[in-house]
Design an enzyme around this catalytic site. Structure first.
Site, mmCIF file in Angstrom:
data_model
loop_
_atom_site.group_PDB
_atom_site.id
_atom_site.type_symbol
_atom_site.label_atom_id
_atom_site.label_comp_id
_atom_site.label_asym_id
_atom_site.label_seq_id
_atom_site.Cartn_x
_atom_site.Cartn_y
_atom_site.Cartn_z
ATOM 1 N N HIS A 22 0.832 -1.206 0.000
ATOM 2 C CA HIS A 22 0.000 0.000 0.000
ATOM 3 C C HIS A 22 0.870 1.260 0.000
ATOM 4 O O HIS A 22 0.404 2.344 -0.315
ATOM 5 C CB HIS A 22 -0.968 0.005 1.193
ATOM 6 N N LYS B 102 10.095 -8.773 4.549
ATOM 7 C CA LYS B 102 11.165 -9.351 5.371
ATOM 8 C C LYS B 102 11.841 -10.450 4.577
ATOM 9 O O LYS B 102 11.204 -11.099 3.748
ATOM 10 C CB LYS B 102 10.592 -9.945 6.657
ATOM 11 N N SER C 79 16.202 4.024 9.152
ATOM 12 C CA SER C 79 16.375 3.509 7.787
ATOM 13 C C SER C 79 15.658 4.410 6.792
ATOM 14 O O SER C 79 16.142 4.661 5.687
ATOM 15 C CB SER C 79 15.795 2.099 7.669
HETATM 16 P P1 NAD Z 1 21.885 -9.805 16.684
HETATM 17 O O1 NAD Z 1 22.172 -11.017 15.892
HETATM 18 O O2 NAD Z 1 22.795 -8.638 16.610
HETATM 19 O O3 NAD Z 1 21.742 -10.164 18.248
HETATM 20 C C1 NAD Z 1 20.941 -11.176 18.756
HETATM 21 C C2 NAD Z 1 21.585 -11.628 20.062
HETATM 22 O O4 NAD Z 1 20.691 -12.516 20.749
HETATM 23 C C3 NAD Z 1 22.894 -12.372 19.849
HETATM 24 O O5 NAD Z 1 23.856 -11.863 20.747
HETATM 25 C C4 NAD Z 1 22.530 -13.834 20.166
HETATM 26 O O6 NAD Z 1 23.627 -14.570 20.685
HETATM 27 C C5 NAD Z 1 21.427 -13.655 21.198
HETATM 28 N N1 NAD Z 1 20.497 -14.780 21.283
HETATM 29 C C6 NAD Z 1 19.903 -15.462 20.276
HETATM 30 N N2 NAD Z 1 19.094 -16.411 20.755
HETATM 31 C C7 NAD Z 1 19.156 -16.311 22.095
HETATM 32 C C8 NAD Z 1 18.527 -17.013 23.163
HETATM 33 N N3 NAD Z 1 17.660 -17.990 22.934
HETATM 34 N N4 NAD Z 1 18.820 -16.635 24.437
HETATM 35 C C9 NAD Z 1 19.683 -15.628 24.685
HETATM 36 N N5 NAD Z 1 20.307 -14.937 23.709
HETATM 37 C C10 NAD Z 1 20.045 -15.279 22.438
HETATM 38 O O7 NAD Z 1 20.386 -9.399 16.280
HETATM 39 P P2 NAD Z 1 19.680 -7.996 16.464
HETATM 40 O O8 NAD Z 1 19.829 -7.237 15.198
HETATM 41 O O9 NAD Z 1 20.101 -7.389 17.759
HETATM 42 O O10 NAD Z 1 18.149 -8.455 16.521
HETATM 43 C C11 NAD Z 1 17.566 -8.941 17.722
HETATM 44 C C12 NAD Z 1 16.054 -8.878 17.600
HETATM 45 O O11 NAD Z 1 15.656 -7.529 17.321
HETATM 46 C C13 NAD Z 1 15.444 -9.712 16.471
HETATM 47 O O12 NAD Z 1 14.173 -10.170 16.872
HETATM 48 C C14 NAD Z 1 15.300 -8.703 15.343
HETATM 49 O O13 NAD Z 1 14.294 -9.085 14.407
HETATM 50 C C15 NAD Z 1 14.882 -7.481 16.138
HETATM 51 N N6 NAD Z 1 15.110 -6.195 15.455
HETATM 52 C C16 NAD Z 1 16.347 -5.827 15.035
HETATM 53 C C17 NAD Z 1 16.514 -4.582 14.427
HETATM 54 C C18 NAD Z 1 17.868 -4.070 14.020
HETATM 55 O O14 NAD Z 1 17.970 -2.887 13.652
HETATM 56 N N7 NAD Z 1 18.919 -4.851 14.086
HETATM 57 C C19 NAD Z 1 15.414 -3.742 14.201
HETATM 58 C C20 NAD Z 1 14.155 -4.157 14.652
HETATM 59 C C21 NAD Z 1 14.019 -5.391 15.283
#
Ligand code: NAD
Length: 472
Positions: free
Chosen positions: A66, A107, A364
């Protein structure tokens, strides 16, 4: 599915959406149109590595067009699948609508464990994935713009942008095909930290409303509140550092894959990040109590629990044990639809993902606008700011007969940098979004929780746009 069990990430997001649609009274035929992804592609492609071909599998889901382009991260993780990508794409549509970012939702994911590959191999895989996305029309500055997510960051975005530019050398906007690039490659200052900083702003705004704080049973301001963060990656680390450094919270625990570290007196996110960089984990961080069972640590006593790792972490299996009165969803989908029902019955407050982590897509958007306008924010106005400030300082000095101290003068005469503008826009967006959500919750008797209110704010905008475009 058995009653009372969690139904999976996609079903969870559908459940949350349906609850908001019912509260708003959206027509059932339109509910389905808006709820489901418009298109999903599965891509299988070979890359020759270490002398043999390896086949990789990835997905890109477009939830709603949209608004164009559509926008959403690319995740590199071993367990990623189509349903996960569809759920995340739907969340993106509503997240963008909530914070007035004029993009549709999308995504992507690649089923890969990045640690199994060298940097050179990862670059080849990422470039090949980009070619596949481009071949099928799932990347492009005016069409579909990926960003970093779990397992990807500035490095991967730079490779993708470069590959896209090589494929379309005459596209003057090619750099805008992805966001989250390094600042030197068309990125914008503050994007990497944006999601975590956005978490700080939303939590800060929540604590500005004493009656909201009272609803979860807490009192007073944010300073001194005891926080546990799950996931110490991009989002978790940045959220923790800004909350500790700027709001004075106590980080009493960090939960990672290799265990949890707890410290009642509060631990330093910076020192922990250094320890993790040196050792590869949080285990053995001096001055903390170590708990091997990461999942169990979610139910430790604290004021604010911030799941910042991944989806499906608080489920019906552990929702009854969660002690934190306030749960802040920095990750996407950490609390399942069924678990939230349990939490709400126990008078917990959940600040929902589509609000809390919208800072990433907000910045972004700034990056994309700067890329397509081919100009850095503030370039036209910075000198003007400096000259105006100088004149004000001179007027003050003249009328008081005293010099303005250097420490007060210096920030004024620095002018407004691009990073100041990014932070200001992010701050305004996140706080404004929280206020919109709480207003809708307070005004609508059929809405009792912040997630439903956040979906409702977003859904109203998406629905209006479908109707105005004549698609409904
Ligand atoms: P990332 O890979 O940088 O970090 C994720 C961290 O979580 C890692 O350190 C990993 O070891 C840890 N982890 C994974 N599974 C785990 C568990 N079961 N228990 C404990 N620790 C665990 O990822 P990110 O970019 O920080 O993203 C994290 C979340 O935030 C995701 O759900 C992602 O979709 C969301 N998110 C990220 C962004 C972004 O800008 N990066 C934006 C919006 C939402």
């Amino acid at each position: 599915m058995e009653p009372g069990t969690d139904t999976g990430f996609l079903a969870s997001v559908r459940g949350m959406f349906d609850k908001a649609a019912a509260a708003l009274g959206v027509a059932p035929d339109l509910v389905e149109t808006i709820r489901e992804c418009n298109s999903v592609i599965q891509l299988r492609f070979p890359v020759r590595l270490r002398g043999r071909y390896r086949t990789f599998c990835g997905w890109r889901a477009v939830h709603s067009e949209h608004r164009l382009p559509v926008k959403g991260g690319i995740r590199f993780a071993p367990m990623v699948d189509q349903q996960e990508v569809e759920a995340l794409a739907a969340l993106m549509t509503f997240k963008c609508a909530l914070v007035d970012v004029p993009f549709g939702g999308a995504k992507g994911g690649l089923a890969i464990r990045p640690k199994d590959y060298t940097e050179e191999e990862l670059e080849r895989i990422t470039r090949r994935f980009t070619q596949e996305l481009a071949d099928h029309g799932y990347i492009g500055p005016s069409r579909d713009v990926p960003a970093p997510d779990m397992g990807t960051g500035e490095r991967e975005m730079a490779w993708m942008a470069d590959e896209y530019r090589a494929l379309y050398p005459s596209d003057i906007d090619a750099l805008a095909c992805v966001t989250g690039k390094p600042a030197t490659q068309g990125g914008i200052p503050g994007r990497q930290q944006a999601t975590g900083r956005g978490v700080q702003y939303v939590v800060g705004e929540y604590f500005e409303h004493r009656e909201d704080v009272a609803r979860c049973g807490l009192e007073g301001g944010l300073e001194g509140k005891r926080v546990i963060v799950q996931g110490f990656g991009n989002v978790g680390f940045n959220a923790a550092q800004y909350l500790v450094d700027n709001e004075g919270v106590l980080l009493v625990g960090v939960i990672e894959r290799d265990g949890a570290v707890l410290c009642d007196a509060g631990l330093s996110p910076h020192a922990l990040a250094e320890h993790r960089a040196e050792t590869g984990g949080v285990t053995g961080f001096p001055g903390t109590q170590y708990v091997a069972d990461s999942a169990r640590a979610l139910s430790y006593d604290c004021d604010i629990l911030i799941p910042a790792a991944m989806e499906n972490q608080i489920t019906v299996a552990n929702a009854a044990d969660i002690k934190a009165p306030l749960i802040v969803e920095a990750a996407n989908g950490p609390v399942t639809f069924d678990a939230e029902r349990v939490l709400l019955k126990r008078n917990k407050v959940v600040l929902p993902d589509l609000l809390v982590n919208a800072g990433g897509v907000t910045v972004s958007y700034f990056e994309w606008v700067s890329n397509v306008s081919h100009m850095r924010f503030g370039r036209l106005s910075r000198q003007l700011d400096v000259q105006r400030s100088l004149r004000i300082v001179e007027m003050i000095e003249k009328s008081t007969g005293k010099p303005v101290p250097d420490e007060l003068k210096a920030p004024l005469l620095r002018g407004t940098e691009e990073l100041d503008l990014v932070r200001s826009g992010l701050d305004d967006t996140m706080r404004g979004a929280y206020r919109d959500v709480r207003r809708v919750m307070l005004e609508n008797d059929a809405i009792e929780d912040l997630r439903t209110a956040a979906f409702a704010v977003a859904l109203e905008k998406v629905e209006r746009s479908y109707r105005e475009m004549g698609l409904a």
